[in-house]
Design a protein around this motif. Structure first.
Motif, PDB file in Angstrom:
ATOM      1  N   ILE A 172       0.848  -1.194   0.000  1.00  0.00           N
ATOM      2  CA  ILE A 172       0.000   0.000   0.000  1.00  0.00           C
ATOM      3  C   ILE A 172       0.885   1.246   0.000  1.00  0.00           C
ATOM      4  CG2 ILE A 172      -1.807   1.258   1.227  1.00  0.00           C
ATOM      5  CD1 ILE A 172      -2.544  -1.413   2.583  1.00  0.00           C
ATOM      6  N   SER A 173       0.698   2.104  -0.985  1.00  0.00           N
ATOM      7  CA  SER A 173       1.507   3.328  -1.088  1.00  0.00           C
ATOM      8  C   SER A 173       0.992   4.400  -0.143  1.00  0.00           C
ATOM      9  CB  SER A 173       1.499   3.835  -2.540  1.00  0.00           C
ATOM     10  OG  SER A 173       2.069   2.894  -3.398  1.00  0.00           O
ATOM     11  N   HIS A 226      -8.695   4.184   2.056  1.00  0.00           N
ATOM     12  CA  HIS A 226      -9.621   3.411   1.224  1.00  0.00           C
ATOM     13  C   HIS A 226      -9.121   3.242  -0.204  1.00  0.00           C
ATOM     14  CE1 HIS A 226     -13.566   3.402  -1.234  1.00  0.00           C
ATOM     15  NE2 HIS A 226     -13.241   2.156  -0.951  1.00  0.00           N
ATOM     16  N   MET A 227      -8.871   4.335  -0.893  1.00  0.00           N
ATOM     17  CA  MET A 227      -8.500   4.233  -2.301  1.00  0.00           C
ATOM     18  C   MET A 227      -7.099   3.673  -2.494  1.00  0.00           C
ATOM     19  SD  MET A 227     -11.116   4.838  -3.979  1.00  0.00           S
ATOM     20  CE  MET A 227     -10.334   4.738  -5.587  1.00  0.00           C
ATOM     21  N   ALA A 228      -6.199   3.938  -1.546  1.00  0.00           N
ATOM     22  CA  ALA A 228      -4.848   3.374  -1.647  1.00  0.00           C
ATOM     23  C   ALA A 228      -4.901   1.849  -1.588  1.00  0.00           C
ATOM     24  CB  ALA A 228      -3.970   3.911  -0.527  1.00  0.00           C
ATOM     25  N   VAL A 229      -5.826   1.308  -0.781  1.00  0.00           N
ATOM     26  CA  VAL A 229      -5.988  -0.144  -0.686  1.00  0.00           C
ATOM     27  C   VAL A 229      -6.756  -0.679  -1.886  1.00  0.00           C
ATOM     28  CG1 VAL A 229      -6.974  -2.033   0.671  1.00  0.00           C
ATOM     29  CG2 VAL A 229      -5.891  -0.109   1.829  1.00  0.00           C
ATOM     30  N   ALA A 230      -7.864  -0.023  -2.240  1.00  0.00           N
ATOM     31  CA  ALA A 230      -8.714  -0.513  -3.329  1.00  0.00           C
ATOM     32  C   ALA A 230      -7.966  -0.578  -4.657  1.00  0.00           C
ATOM     33  CB  ALA A 230      -9.950   0.380  -3.459  1.00  0.00           C
ATOM     34  N   LYS A 231      -7.021   0.314  -4.872  1.00  0.00           N
ATOM     35  CA  LYS A 231      -6.268   0.314  -6.131  1.00  0.00           C
ATOM     36  C   LYS A 231      -5.388  -0.917  -6.294  1.00  0.00           C
ATOM     37  CE  LYS A 231      -6.202   5.236  -7.193  1.00  0.00           C
ATOM     38  NZ  LYS A 231      -5.372   6.436  -7.454  1.00  0.00           N
ATOM     39  N   LEU A 232      -5.191  -1.680  -5.221  1.00  0.00           N
ATOM     40  CA  LEU A 232      -4.418  -2.915  -5.319  1.00  0.00           C
ATOM     41  C   LEU A 232      -5.254  -4.068  -5.863  1.00  0.00           C
ATOM     42  CD1 LEU A 232      -2.507  -2.870  -1.889  1.00  0.00           C
ATOM     43  CD2 LEU A 232      -1.706  -2.026  -4.111  1.00  0.00           C
ATOM     44  N   ALA A 233      -6.560  -3.906  -5.904  1.00  0.00           N
ATOM     45  CA  ALA A 233      -7.441  -4.995  -6.336  1.00  0.00           C
ATOM     46  C   ALA A 233      -7.262  -5.269  -7.822  1.00  0.00           C
ATOM     47  CB  ALA A 233      -8.886  -4.637  -6.030  1.00  0.00           C
ATOM     48  N   CYS A 234      -7.405  -6.536  -8.188  1.00  0.00           N
ATOM     49  CA  CYS A 234      -7.275  -6.925  -9.597  1.00  0.00           C
ATOM     50  C   CYS A 234      -8.653  -7.053 -10.233  1.00  0.00           C
ATOM     51  CB  CYS A 234      -6.489  -8.228  -9.724  1.00  0.00           C
ATOM     52  SG  CYS A 234      -7.084  -9.543  -8.638  1.00  0.00           S
ATOM     53  N   THR A 235      -9.474  -6.020 -10.060  1.00  0.00           N
ATOM     54  CA  THR A 235     -10.804  -5.962 -10.650  1.00  0.00           C
ATOM     55  C   THR A 235     -11.208  -4.497 -10.772  1.00  0.00           C
ATOM     56  OG1 THR A 235     -13.079  -6.783 -10.486  1.00  0.00           O
ATOM     57  CG2 THR A 235     -12.060  -6.024  -8.448  1.00  0.00           C
ATOM     58  N   ASN A 236     -12.312  -4.251 -11.393  1.00  0.00           N
ATOM     59  CA  ASN A 236     -12.809  -2.893 -11.560  1.00  0.00           C
ATOM     60  C   ASN A 236     -13.282  -2.357 -10.204  1.00  0.00           C
ATOM     61  OD1 ASN A 236     -14.486  -0.589 -12.178  1.00  0.00           O
ATOM     62  ND2 ASN A 236     -14.472  -1.280 -14.300  1.00  0.00           N
ATOM     63  N   ILE A 237     -12.815  -1.187  -9.815  1.00  0.00           N
ATOM     64  CA  ILE A 237     -13.171  -0.621  -8.503  1.00  0.00           C
ATOM     65  C   ILE A 237     -14.044   0.619  -8.654  1.00  0.00           C
ATOM     66  CG2 ILE A 237     -11.115  -1.523  -7.367  1.00  0.00           C
ATOM     67  CD1 ILE A 237      -9.953   1.348  -7.561  1.00  0.00           C
ATOM     68  N   ILE A 238     -14.747   0.726  -9.777  1.00  0.00           N
ATOM     69  CA  ILE A 238     -15.535   1.931 -10.015  1.00  0.00           C
ATOM     70  C   ILE A 238     -16.630   2.112  -8.961  1.00  0.00           C
ATOM     71  CG2 ILE A 238     -17.157   0.771 -11.605  1.00  0.00           C
ATOM     72  CD1 ILE A 238     -17.122   3.454 -13.214  1.00  0.00           C
TER      73      ILE A 238
END
Length: 321
Positions: free
Chosen positions: A176-177, A183-195
């Protein structure tokens, strides 16, 4: 194979990178962060104790102030211990469950702070614009109902943020950067659409912080209008000075909070360390400033503090008069 896929999609934990881009300054950053954290703990704890021990301070204004102090302690405690652990010990690991628990408490305390600022703004509005009906309007029943309503709103809306993020598949990086589980720093690590996560986080920011900021701003506009009608110039200047300092701290909280929410979604070119620094500032600075602005500048709080913590100074001052 099913067990393998589950373990890949849900890692055992994450790695918090701290302050990417300014790693060489991390040990130096630990010094002001430690000082600010201790200052926030001491200042807010003092407010809670003073209001608890002084019966004549058990009025809505000071009850709101002690509630704000309690939330401020929770807000900075949700992030600072882990940040200091990263800075002092270079311990960057955080468990999967621990990450989303931290995320929940961060957003819960942020929205509770906003809710209490709304109640405090309304309290000041009634006290200045309708002082004769203050005790009637701000009854204990109304205060309790308002707090419960705000608490349920914040719990429901912010509770979904970590719930939705924890259900995302994390099958690539676990780094996590950031220095906490944003929230968004973690969600951006997901390998799916996070819209959906993206839009829901934005919805919460605008529906809670945005709406609350508008209400607080409107309340203070009405307060300033009432203050300008005061007959005495000295009374006007004193009221404007007090309200101005309150409004400065409040606007700082809302502007930095909303900036932190929006920059992850629209600030593609903003350096990562700027994201992180602003993400820490909106969680740490208000708990430090609030006791100074609301307590140190309030005569009743100062006198109550001296009576309970420095009684000899009071006796000495009285003997010299």
């Amino acid at each position: 194979m099913s067990a393998l896929n589950t373990s890949v999609l849900r890692p055992a934990g994450f790695i918090l990178m701290g302050f990417p881009g300014i790693e060489h300054l991390q040990h130096w950053l630990s010094i002001p962060f430690t000082v600010l954290y201790i200052t926030a703990l001491v200042g807010n704890s003092t407010i809670i104790l003073v209001v608890k021990f002084e019966q004549h301070l058990h009025t809505p204004m000071y009850v709101f102030l002690s509630m704000l102090a309690f939330v401020d302690i929770g807000l900075c405690t949700a992030v600072l211990p882990k940040i200091l652990e990263i800075l002092w010990l270079n311990s960057k690991d955080i468990s999967f469950e621990g990450c989303f628990i931290q995320m929940f408490f961060i957003y819960m305390f942020v929205t509770l702070e906003s809710s209490i600022l709304v109640m405090m703004a309304y309290d000041r509005y009634v006290a200045i614009c309708n002082p004769l009906r203050y005790t009637t309007i701000l009854s204990k029943t109304l205060v309790c109902k308002a707090f419960v309503a705000f608490f349920i709103r914040d719990l429901v809306l912010t509770g979904l943020i970590p719930t939705l993020a924890s259900r995302l598949p994390y099958c690539s990086s676990v780094c996590i950067s950031h220095c906490y589980c944003d929230h968004m720093a973690v969600a951006k690590l997901a390998c799916t659409n996070i819209i959906m996560n993206n839009y829901y986080g934005l919805f919460v920011a605008l529906s809670i912080l945005g709406v609350d900021a508008i209400f607080v701003g409107f309340s203070y506009i009405m307060i300033f209008r009432a203050v300008l009608k005061l007959g005495s110039k000295g009374a006007r200047l004193k009221a404007l000075n007090t309200c101005g300092s309150h409004l400065f701290v409040i606007m700082y909280f809302y502007i930095i909070s909303l900036f932190n929410y929006l920059v992850y979604r629209f600030g593609k070119d903003v350096p990562v360390h700027v994201h992180v620094v602003f993400g820490v500032l909106y969680l740490l600075i208000p708990p430090v400033l609030n006791p100074m602005v609301y307590a140190v500048r309030t005569k009743e709080i100062r006198h109550a503090f001296l009576r309970h913590f420095l009684p000899r100074k009071i006796d000495s001052d009285l003997s010299h008069r």
